[in-house]
Scaffold this active site. Structure first.
Site, PDB file in Angstrom:
ATOM      1  N   VAL A   1       0.873  -1.171   0.000  1.00 11.17           N
ATOM      2  CA  VAL A   1       0.000   0.000   0.000  1.00 11.17           C
ATOM      3  C   VAL A   1       0.907   1.216   0.000  1.00 11.17           C
ATOM      4  CG1 VAL A   1      -2.014  -1.082   1.077  1.00 11.17           C
ATOM      5  CG2 VAL A   1      -0.238  -0.071   2.516  1.00 11.17           C
ATOM      6  N   SER A   2       0.358   2.360  -0.383  1.00 11.08           N
ATOM      7  CA  SER A   2       1.189   3.539  -0.598  1.00 11.08           C
ATOM      8  C   SER A   2       1.502   4.340   0.652  1.00 11.08           C
ATOM      9  CB  SER A   2       0.521   4.465  -1.620  1.00 11.08           C
ATOM     10  OG  SER A   2       0.396   3.784  -2.845  1.00 11.08           O
ATOM     11  N   THR A   3       0.605   4.315   1.641  1.00 10.02           N
ATOM     12  CA  THR A   3       0.813   5.162   2.816  1.00 10.02           C
ATOM     13  C   THR A   3       0.643   4.369   4.109  1.00 10.02           C
ATOM     14  OG1 THR A   3      -1.516   5.824   2.928  1.00 10.02           O
ATOM     15  CG2 THR A   3      -0.037   7.208   1.592  1.00 10.02           C
TER      16      THR A   3
END
Length: 162
Positions: free
Chosen positions: A8-10
């Site tokens: 996931v990105s964050t």
């Protein structure tokens, strides 16, 4: 062996759905991380790529969880192929480098994903330019307290840190 990679990105996003999907697909080991896909420092991905061996298949839930661009995708797939490792997307049925049709579909989906990323960046740039022209966009909020800097300079601090 089936080996999974989830990303996931964050930090505030949750990996659970991806990790559960990879486990349900039969992955015996899953590497996961919370890093932007555009980052070149994805340590879990590097560890995953180093871990897989001849005969293994690397699974991801979706193509955009794995590669940043078509060049990135082809580079990693080439490395996997040279080592005898297959590649599959769980949620994008048919993306499977162990089949001829899967390789074709992978190339098409990879191109579409890169196209979408570039369109998103163009729309973002257009929105920022429009906001700037209207005097709405002021840029990133200051992270330096100007008053504190003035106080430090008044107390004898300098910009070199001596």
């Amino acid at each position: 062996m089936l080996v999974g990679y989830a990303r996931v990105s964050t930090e505030d996003q949750d990996l659970t759905i991806q990790v559960d999907g990879l486990a349900a697909a039969g992955c015996e080991k899953v590497f996961s991380e919370k890093r932007s896909g555009t980052s070149t420092d994805r340590q879990a991905l590097q560890a995953c790529l180093e871990f897989v061996r001849d005969g293994d298949v690397l699974l991801v839930t979706r193509l955009d969880r794995f590669a940043r661009s078509m060049a990135d995708l082809h580079s990693m797939l080439s490395t996997l192929s040279e080592r005898g490792v297959g590649f599959r997307c769980v949620d994008q049925a048919g993306v499977d480098t162990t089949t001829t049709h899967g390789k074709l579909l992978l190339g098409i989906l990879g191109s579409v994903a890169e196209f979408e990323t570039r369109l998103r960046a163009e729309r973002q740039r257009e929105g920022i330019d429009r906001a700037k022209a209207n005097g709405v966009y002021k840029g990133k909020r200051a992270t330096i307290d100007a008053q504190r800097v003035r106080e430090m300079l008044a107390d004898g601090a300098n910009l070199r840190g001596d």
